[in-house]
Scaffold this active site. Structure first.
Site, PDB file in Angstrom:
ATOM      1  N   GLY A   9      -4.824 -23.314  -8.358  1.00 31.46           N
ATOM      2  CA  GLY A   9      -4.926 -24.343  -7.319  1.00 31.46           C
ATOM      3  C   GLY A   9      -3.673 -24.340  -6.457  1.00 31.46           C
ATOM      4  O   GLY A   9      -3.232 -25.374  -5.943  1.00 31.46           O
ATOM      5  N   ALA A  10      -3.125 -23.140  -6.274  1.00 28.95           N
ATOM      6  CA  ALA A  10      -1.804 -23.009  -5.658  1.00 28.95           C
ATOM      7  C   ALA A  10      -1.761 -23.472  -4.212  1.00 28.95           C
ATOM      8  O   ALA A  10      -0.702 -23.833  -3.702  1.00 28.95           O
ATOM      9  CB  ALA A  10      -1.350 -21.552  -5.749  1.00 28.95           C
ATOM     10  N   GLY A  12      -3.239 -26.118  -3.088  1.00 30.54           N
ATOM     11  CA  GLY A  12      -3.468 -27.570  -3.006  1.00 30.54           C
ATOM     12  C   GLY A  12      -2.185 -28.352  -2.785  1.00 30.54           C
ATOM     13  O   GLY A  12      -1.104 -27.774  -2.618  1.00 30.54           O
ATOM     14  N   GLN A  13      -2.334 -29.670  -2.783  1.00 30.11           N
ATOM     15  CA  GLN A  13      -1.196 -30.577  -2.521  1.00 30.11           C
ATOM     16  C   GLN A  13      -0.119 -30.453  -3.585  1.00 30.11           C
ATOM     17  O   GLN A  13       1.072 -30.379  -3.280  1.00 30.11           O
ATOM     18  CB  GLN A  13      -1.692 -32.027  -2.485  1.00 30.11           C
ATOM     19  CG  GLN A  13      -2.642 -32.354  -1.364  1.00 30.11           C
ATOM     20  CD  GLN A  13      -1.994 -32.109  -0.014  1.00 30.11           C
ATOM     21  OE1 GLN A  13      -0.853 -32.501   0.222  1.00 30.11           O
ATOM     22  NE2 GLN A  13      -2.716 -31.438   0.851  1.00 30.11           N
ATOM     23  N   GLY A  15       0.260 -27.997  -5.706  1.00 26.94           N
ATOM     24  CA  GLY A  15       0.801 -26.633  -5.624  1.00 26.94           C
ATOM     25  C   GLY A  15       1.889 -26.533  -4.572  1.00 26.94           C
ATOM     26  O   GLY A  15       2.945 -25.919  -4.798  1.00 26.94           O
ATOM     27  N   ARG A  96     -20.266 -38.239 -15.443  1.00 27.05           N
ATOM     28  CA  ARG A  96     -19.221 -37.605 -16.246  1.00 27.05           C
ATOM     29  C   ARG A  96     -19.627 -36.198 -16.709  1.00 27.05           C
ATOM     30  O   ARG A  96     -18.826 -35.265 -16.697  1.00 27.05           O
ATOM     31  CB  ARG A  96     -18.880 -38.466 -17.459  1.00 27.05           C
ATOM     32  CG  ARG A  96     -17.730 -37.868 -18.243  1.00 27.05           C
ATOM     33  CD  ARG A  96     -17.226 -38.782 -19.315  1.00 27.05           C
ATOM     34  NE  ARG A  96     -18.186 -38.914 -20.397  1.00 27.05           N
ATOM     35  CZ  ARG A  96     -17.928 -39.516 -21.541  1.00 27.05           C
ATOM     36  NH1 ARG A  96     -16.760 -40.073 -21.736  1.00 27.05           N
ATOM     37  NH2 ARG A  96     -18.838 -39.610 -22.482  1.00 27.05           N
ATOM     38  N   GLN A 110     -10.738 -19.506 -17.528  1.00 23.62           N
ATOM     39  CA  GLN A 110      -9.272 -19.382 -17.448  1.00 23.62           C
ATOM     40  C   GLN A 110      -8.658 -19.271 -18.848  1.00 23.62           C
ATOM     41  O   GLN A 110      -7.724 -18.493 -19.065  1.00 23.62           O
ATOM     42  CB  GLN A 110      -8.669 -20.560 -16.676  1.00 23.62           C
ATOM     43  CG  GLN A 110      -8.990 -20.465 -15.176  1.00 23.62           C
ATOM     44  CD  GLN A 110      -8.324 -21.542 -14.343  1.00 23.62           C
ATOM     45  OE1 GLN A 110      -7.608 -22.392 -14.848  1.00 23.62           O
ATOM     46  NE2 GLN A 110      -8.572 -21.515 -13.047  1.00 23.62           N
ATOM     47  N   ASP A 157       2.943 -40.170 -16.195  1.00 22.55           N
ATOM     48  CA  ASP A 157       2.760 -41.529 -16.717  1.00 22.55           C
ATOM     49  C   ASP A 157       4.056 -42.003 -17.379  1.00 22.55           C
ATOM     50  O   ASP A 157       4.478 -43.152 -17.217  1.00 22.55           O
ATOM     51  CB  ASP A 157       1.602 -41.542 -17.724  1.00 22.55           C
ATOM     52  CG  ASP A 157       0.366 -40.881 -17.140  1.00 22.55           C
ATOM     53  OD1 ASP A 157      -0.093 -41.337 -16.083  1.00 22.55           O
ATOM     54  OD2 ASP A 157      -0.119 -39.887 -17.717  1.00 22.55           O
ATOM     55  N   ARG A 160       6.565 -42.819 -14.744  1.00 25.56           N
ATOM     56  CA  ARG A 160       6.190 -44.084 -14.099  1.00 25.56           C
ATOM     57  C   ARG A 160       6.586 -45.265 -14.975  1.00 25.56           C
ATOM     58  O   ARG A 160       7.057 -46.298 -14.478  1.00 25.56           O
ATOM     59  CB  ARG A 160       4.675 -44.099 -13.853  1.00 25.56           C
ATOM     60  CG  ARG A 160       4.235 -43.195 -12.713  1.00 25.56           C
ATOM     61  CD  ARG A 160       2.734 -42.997 -12.700  1.00 25.56           C
ATOM     62  NE  ARG A 160       2.297 -42.315 -11.480  1.00 25.56           N
ATOM     63  CZ  ARG A 160       1.096 -41.789 -11.316  1.00 25.56           C
ATOM     64  NH1 ARG A 160       0.192 -41.855 -12.286  1.00 25.56           N
ATOM     65  NH2 ARG A 160       0.776 -41.200 -10.180  1.00 25.56           N
ATOM     66  N   HIS A 185      -4.705 -39.064 -20.475  1.00 25.70           N
ATOM     67  CA  HIS A 185      -4.192 -39.276 -19.117  1.00 25.70           C
ATOM     68  C   HIS A 185      -5.327 -39.888 -18.292  1.00 25.70           C
ATOM     69  O   HIS A 185      -6.033 -39.210 -17.562  1.00 25.70           O
ATOM     70  CB  HIS A 185      -3.725 -37.958 -18.495  1.00 25.70           C
ATOM     71  CG  HIS A 185      -3.454 -38.085 -17.027  1.00 25.70           C
ATOM     72  ND1 HIS A 185      -2.431 -38.853 -16.524  1.00 25.70           N
ATOM     73  CD2 HIS A 185      -4.090 -37.585 -15.951  1.00 25.70           C
ATOM     74  CE1 HIS A 185      -2.455 -38.801 -15.205  1.00 25.70           C
ATOM     75  NE2 HIS A 185      -3.456 -38.043 -14.829  1.00 25.70           N
TER      76      HIS A 185
HETATM   77  P1  NDP Z   1      -4.164 -31.636  -5.855  1.00 19.68           P
HETATM   78  O1  NDP Z   1      -3.252 -30.461  -5.791  1.00 19.68           O
HETATM   79  O2  NDP Z   1      -3.735 -32.896  -5.232  1.00 19.68           O
HETATM   80  O3  NDP Z   1      -4.571 -31.954  -7.356  1.00 19.68           O
HETATM   81  C1  NDP Z   1      -4.948 -30.943  -8.254  1.00 19.68           C
HETATM   82  C2  NDP Z   1      -5.390 -31.539  -9.554  1.00 19.68           C
HETATM   83  O4  NDP Z   1      -4.323 -32.244 -10.175  1.00 19.68           O
HETATM   84  C3  NDP Z   1      -6.532 -32.548  -9.421  1.00 19.68           C
HETATM   85  O5  NDP Z   1      -7.463 -32.284 -10.462  1.00 19.68           O
HETATM   86  C4  NDP Z   1      -5.851 -33.869  -9.649  1.00 19.68           C
HETATM   87  O6  NDP Z   1      -6.712 -34.794 -10.278  1.00 19.68           O
HETATM   88  C5  NDP Z   1      -4.814 -33.463 -10.673  1.00 19.68           C
HETATM   89  N1  NDP Z   1      -3.800 -34.452 -10.983  1.00 19.68           N
HETATM   90  C6  NDP Z   1      -3.327 -34.673 -12.208  1.00 19.68           C
HETATM   91  N2  NDP Z   1      -2.451 -35.630 -12.227  1.00 19.68           N
HETATM   92  C7  NDP Z   1      -2.342 -36.055 -10.980  1.00 19.68           C
HETATM   93  C8  NDP Z   1      -1.591 -37.066 -10.387  1.00 19.68           C
HETATM   94  N3  NDP Z   1      -0.813 -37.834 -11.089  1.00 19.68           N
HETATM   95  N4  NDP Z   1      -1.701 -37.236  -9.068  1.00 19.68           N
HETATM   96  C9  NDP Z   1      -2.516 -36.462  -8.356  1.00 19.68           C
HETATM   97  N5  NDP Z   1      -3.275 -35.497  -8.874  1.00 19.68           N
HETATM   98  C10 NDP Z   1      -3.200 -35.305 -10.172  1.00 19.68           C
HETATM   99  O7  NDP Z   1      -5.584 -31.237  -5.282  1.00 19.68           O
HETATM  100  P2  NDP Z   1      -5.973 -30.438  -3.983  1.00 19.68           P
HETATM  101  O8  NDP Z   1      -7.404 -30.745  -3.771  1.00 19.68           O
HETATM  102  O9  NDP Z   1      -4.974 -30.595  -2.902  1.00 19.68           O
HETATM  103  O10 NDP Z   1      -5.836 -28.937  -4.448  1.00 19.68           O
HETATM  104  C11 NDP Z   1      -6.580 -28.381  -5.457  1.00 19.68           C
HETATM  105  C12 NDP Z   1      -6.602 -26.888  -5.238  1.00 19.68           C
HETATM  106  O11 NDP Z   1      -7.175 -26.298  -6.392  1.00 19.68           O
HETATM  107  C13 NDP Z   1      -7.440 -26.453  -4.033  1.00 19.68           C
HETATM  108  O12 NDP Z   1      -6.656 -25.578  -3.257  1.00 19.68           O
HETATM  109  C14 NDP Z   1      -8.612 -25.717  -4.674  1.00 19.68           C
HETATM  110  O13 NDP Z   1      -9.031 -24.627  -3.895  1.00 19.68           O
HETATM  111  C15 NDP Z   1      -8.004 -25.249  -5.957  1.00 19.68           C
HETATM  112  N6  NDP Z   1      -8.869 -24.920  -7.066  1.00 19.68           N
HETATM  113  C16 NDP Z   1      -8.584 -23.735  -7.683  1.00 19.68           C
HETATM  114  C17 NDP Z   1      -9.293 -23.307  -8.739  1.00 19.68           C
HETATM  115  C18 NDP Z   1      -8.948 -21.998  -9.340  1.00 19.68           C
HETATM  116  O14 NDP Z   1      -7.844 -21.514  -9.159  1.00 19.68           O
HETATM  117  N7  NDP Z   1      -9.851 -21.381 -10.059  1.00 19.68           N
HETATM  118  C19 NDP Z   1     -10.410 -24.105  -9.286  1.00 19.68           C
HETATM  119  C20 NDP Z   1     -10.602 -25.365  -8.602  1.00 19.68           C
HETATM  120  C21 NDP Z   1      -9.844 -25.739  -7.537  1.00 19.68           C
HETATM  121  P3  NDP Z   1      -7.459 -35.958  -9.455  1.00 19.68           P
HETATM  122  O15 NDP Z   1      -8.423 -35.249  -8.555  1.00 19.68           O
HETATM  123  O16 NDP Z   1      -8.113 -36.743 -10.536  1.00 19.68           O
HETATM  124  O17 NDP Z   1      -6.386 -36.689  -8.715  1.00 19.68           O
END
Ligand code: NDP
Length: 325
Positions: A9-10, A12-13, A15, A96, A110, A157, A160, A185
């Site tokens: 998920g690199a 993402g936010q 990442g 769920r 994975q 947590d 926090r 969590h």
């Molecule tokens: P984020 O990077 O914001 O979050 C990623 C994960 O972290 C979510 O499941 C989120 O859960 C979790 N998380 C755990 N603790 C926290 C916390 N305290 N606060 C916020 N998040 C938390 O998500 P994005 O959508 O920005 O990015 C996800 C990326 O992952 C995307 O780029 C997507 O393409 C990628 N992805 C990659 C996969 C792979 O490599 N095979 C598979 C699936 C997705 P929650 O949603 O409950 O906040």
């Protein structure tokens, strides 16, 4: 020796907040060279490339190289540290079972790819939610990797809880020791002030019980929702920071006279059924987590721990029923 760190998920936010700190030496230490491996789903590969370009532009002395891929076998090849951040988020109206199935489709393969390709000393931290159960799914697909190498994050947590108590008492966070997050969590997690110490005194005795039960516990447990409400997006930098803290403590140890919180495979301690991945008070010694033993658990804490553990057992039973473990 260069350490290989894989982040899923690199793009993402989280990442985005995580990768720069890994590359600058905060994960493992200022003398440890790092090779980064970024795993993304195919549509997000281009965004991951953009992040990699920015990493290049930082000219980090410790960063030896970056691979970007959508193939888990390649991403985890020779990996020493795996940060599993990418997950399928819960969307409106999702049951769920659907959420667990979608994540089983991510964390099962994975886990298998880690089993088949990672370095012998691999350490895995699952951040993507539902983190504890996603970690369980990955662990069960990696029979050749010691189970204790699979962990889930409750360090945010924990941090926090430190911050809330610090501002309530007007003391620096560094004065607070022995904080514990128990369980899942999720909103059922139990932040425990009955063993936490502030200047050598039990924290629960320094605050009134109404604040502890009606303000502190729900504030910590629901902080994620409060951040979304305020920021319009979920917490990212603080989640990344906690992931850094978790791995740093695991690899480099926890200080004498203190402990931290991590979700690890239960050995049956404190009545938590063996095999589920639940948060405990832990120390890290010689690169391994150990559950702090011998704490007295009163009726209030027992009820809170049991409620969160029950939720974890239900999640485990659900993924079993779905054939995901
Ligand atoms: P984020 O990077 O914001 O979050 C990623 C994960 O972290 C979510 O499941 C989120 O859960 C979790 N998380 C755990 N603790 C926290 C916390 N305290 N606060 C916020 N998040 C938390 O998500 P994005 O959508 O920005 O990015 C996800 C990326 O992952 C995307 O780029 C997507 O393409 C990628 N992805 C990659 C996969 C792979 O490599 N095979 C598979 C699936 C997705 P929650 O949603 O409950 O906040």
């Amino acid at each position: 020796m260069t350490v290989k760190v894989t982040v899923t998920g690199a793009a993402g936010q989280i990442g985005y907040a995580l990768l720069f700190r890994i590359a600058s030496g905060h994960l493992l230490g200022p003398d440890v060279p790092v090779q980064l491996s970024l795993l993304e789903i195919t549509p997000a590969l281009k965004a991951a490339e953009g992040t990699a370009m920015e990493l290049d532009d930082c000219a980090f002395p410790l960063l030896k190289g970056i691979d970007i891929t959508d193939d888990p076998n390649y991403a985890f090849n020779g990996t020493n540290v795996a940060l599993l951040v990418g997950a399928r988020p819960r969307t409106a109206g999702m049951e769920r079972g659907d959420l667990l199935s979608a994540n089983g489709g991510i964390f099962g393969p994975q886990g298998r790819a880690i089993n088949d390709n990672a370095a012998d000393d691999v350490r895995v931290l699952v951040v993507g939610n539902p983190a504890n159960t996603n970690a369980l799914i990955a662990q069960r697909h990696a029979p050749d990797v010691p189970a204790d190498r699979f962990t889930a994050m409750t360090r945010l947590d924990h941090n926090r809880a430190l911050s809330q108590l610090s501002s309530k008492l007007g003391v620096p966070v560094t004065d607070i020791k022995k904080m514990t997050i128990w369980g899942n969590h999720s909103a059922t997690q139990y932040p425990d002030l009955y063993h936490a110490e502030v200047g050598g005194k039990i924290a629960a005795e320094l605050v009134d019980q109404d604040w502890l039960k009606d303000t502190f516990i729900p504030t910590v447990a629901k902080r994620g929702a409060a951040i979304i409400e305020a920021r319009g997006a979920s917490s990212a930098a603080s989640a990344a920071n906690a992931a850094i803290d978790h791995v740093h403590s695991w690899v480099n140890g926890t200080p004498e006279g203190d402990w931290t919180s991590a979700a690890i495979v239960s050995d049956g301690s404190y009545g938590v059924p063996e095999g589920i991945i639940s948060s405990f008070p832990v120390v890290s010694r010689n690169g391994q987590w150990e559950i702090v033993q011998g704490l007295d658990i009163d009726d209030f804490s027992r009820g809170k721990i049991d409620a969160s553990v029950k939720e974890l057992q239900e999640e485990r039973d659900a993924v079993k029923e779905l054939g995901l473990i």
